[in-house]
Enzyme design. Structure first.
Site: not given
Ligand code: UGA
Length: 431
Positions: A152, A263
């Site tokens: 995760f 992801c």
């Molecule tokens: C995500 C999950 O958060 C991890 O728990 C998981 O392990 C990972 O995928 C995976 O499956 O390997 P990640 O892709 O690194 O992690 O990025 P996040 O921080 O989750 O952000 C994903 C997207 O959502 C980004 O574009 C981010 O800008 C967006 N986001 C996130 C928002 O627009 N608002 C938020 O409040 C949070």
């Protein structure tokens, strides 16, 4: 314990390095000679704060090794983690598992004593069952166990997420491997990590359900933000207030551009495709996927309603990766926004703390700037696309002399009031 991580991409490398830091002997294996040679010298192929230092420390401690020899690495290890890629199949929504199964075949040729084979890559429901079948063609079932242990980690926060996880999930259908895996994670459990032990299929689904839920949460607040924009409400007020309800929770309620990365877009499609195979309709997630795909068009429409003639305007992009603290461009919304604006005749400069991106090399009127200053000096419109700390203290008035400057803050990192006081027009998301 003796561990072998197959695949030194994001998941394999970060987990391998962190496991070695917890005192295990780890071999990280990859087919890519160049990558392995660089890693042996402490050079890492991805941008992840703190990772390079940890690699060097554990190479010195002689607990971390890198190799291209899969057979030998499997033979030397007790726990084999499969960490290869599971991208979306071409012309389909399901996950391409060819790398996972081909590694499974390789493992079956090298089992010399009891091994636990663990999928850490994100793999759909029933992948463990198929892997077990593949390996049992060559090996007696008593000599191996297939376990699911999804990861995760978030890019940019991966080491912290590994050391202080909200939970560790291990799915196994038999007791011996359950005990060994619990033991492997005991240093994290003793620091407070919750440990969830399930059967193998449940662990596989937990990973997809988690990512799909988070993607849904983001999409939900993004749609609420659309409504806020039309009604004079600040979406931040909504996020804070609903997030205080413990049943909802405050995290992942930041409205912004379409979610991206390696992801969420891939995993939401894959869970829908798996459910379709079982004739189960995940209608909420299907809607989330559609809403997210439409999001960049909505943001562009709003932009064009504020700046009617974008042709020949100087547009600056601050940050182009899918989020801050990563160099990853996969499914970043900038890949839609920048080509659209370039087609409309805008002159685009972009700056990113992780450097220029090949994805924009052949676009008309798009160039990389080496600094924030050179990126925004002649700008008519600044688009803040990611939330790097480097952007939060920019003195716009000092860096730009343009009296008609407009800022489109897609991450709401600035206060509208403060920017307006500088005589600069400002609009954000859901404000
Ligand atoms: C995500 C999950 O958060 C991890 O728990 C998981 O392990 C990972 O995928 C995976 O499956 O390997 P990640 O892709 O690194 O992690 O990025 P996040 O921080 O989750 O952000 C994903 C997207 O959502 C980004 O574009 C981010 O800008 C967006 N986001 C996130 C928002 O627009 N608002 C938020 O409040 C949070």
């Amino acid at each position: 314990m003796k561990l072998c991580m197959i695949g030194t991409g994001y998941v394999g490398l970060v987990s391998g390095v962190c496991f070695s830091d917890l005192g295990n002997d780890v071999i990280c294996v990859d087919k890519d000679n160049n990558k392995i040679n660089n890693l042996k010298n402490g050079k890492i192929p991805i941008y992840e704060p703190g990772l390079e230092e940890l690699v060097r420390k554990n190479i010195q401690n002689k607990r971390l090794n890198f190799s291209t020899n899969l057979k030998e690495s499997i033979r030397k290890s007790d726990l084999i983690f499969i960490c290869v890629g599971t991208p979306t199949k071409k012309n389909s929504k399901s996950a391409d598992l060819s790398q996972v199964y081909s590694v499974g075949k390789e493992i079956s040729k090298s089992i010399n004593k009891f091994k636990i084979i663990i999928t850490k890559s994100t793999v759909p429901l029933t992948t463990g069952d198929k892997l077990e079948k593949i390996i049992s063609k060559k090996v007696n079932k008593k000599l191996f166990s297939v376990v699911s242990n999804p990861e995760f980690l978030r890019e940019g926060e991966a080491i912290r997420d590994f050391i202080y996880p909200d939970r560790v999930v291990v799915g196994s259908n038999e007791e011996k491997s359950k005990k060994i895996l619990r033991n492997l994670y005991s240093p994290l459990i003793s620091k407070g990590a919750k440990y969830v032990s399930t059967n193998r299929r449940a662990a596989e689904l937990i990973k997809y359900a988690s990512n799909a839920f988070l993607a849904t949460k983001i999409t939900f607040i993004n749609e609420i933000a659309n409504l806020c924009e039309k009604t004079g409400i600040d979406v931040e007020d909504i996020s804070i207030a609903i997030g205080l309800d413990k049943r909802i929770g405050s995290r992942f309620l930041r409205a912004g551009p379409a979610y991206g990365g390696s992801c969420f877009p891939k995993d939401t499609k894959a869970i829908v495709s798996t459910a379709d195979k079982f004739k189960s309709n995940l209608s909420v997630i299907k809607t989330v996927i559609k809403s997210n795909q439409n999001r960049s068009d909505l943001l562009l429409k709003r932009l064009l309603s504020k700046i009617k003639k974008i042709n020949n305007k100087n547009v600056s992009f601050l940050g182009v990766t899918f989020k801050a603290n990563t160099d990853d461009m996969r499914d970043s919304s900038s890949l839609k926004l920048i080509p659209f604006l370039s087609k409309k005749g805008a002159k685009i400069k972009y700056y990113d703390p992780t450097g220029s991106k090949k994805e924009f090399n052949n676009l008309k009127n798009v160039e990389y700037s080496n600094s924030i200053q050179s990126c925004i000096a002649d700008s008519d419109l600044i688009i803040v696309h990611t939330e790097w700390n480097d952007f939060k203290s920019i003195n716009f008035r000092k860096l730009s002399k343009n009296k008609k400057l407009i800022i489109y803050d897609m991450r709401n990192i600035f206060s509208a009031e403060k920017i307006n006081k500088l005589g600069i027009k400002y609009f954000g998301i859901g404000r």
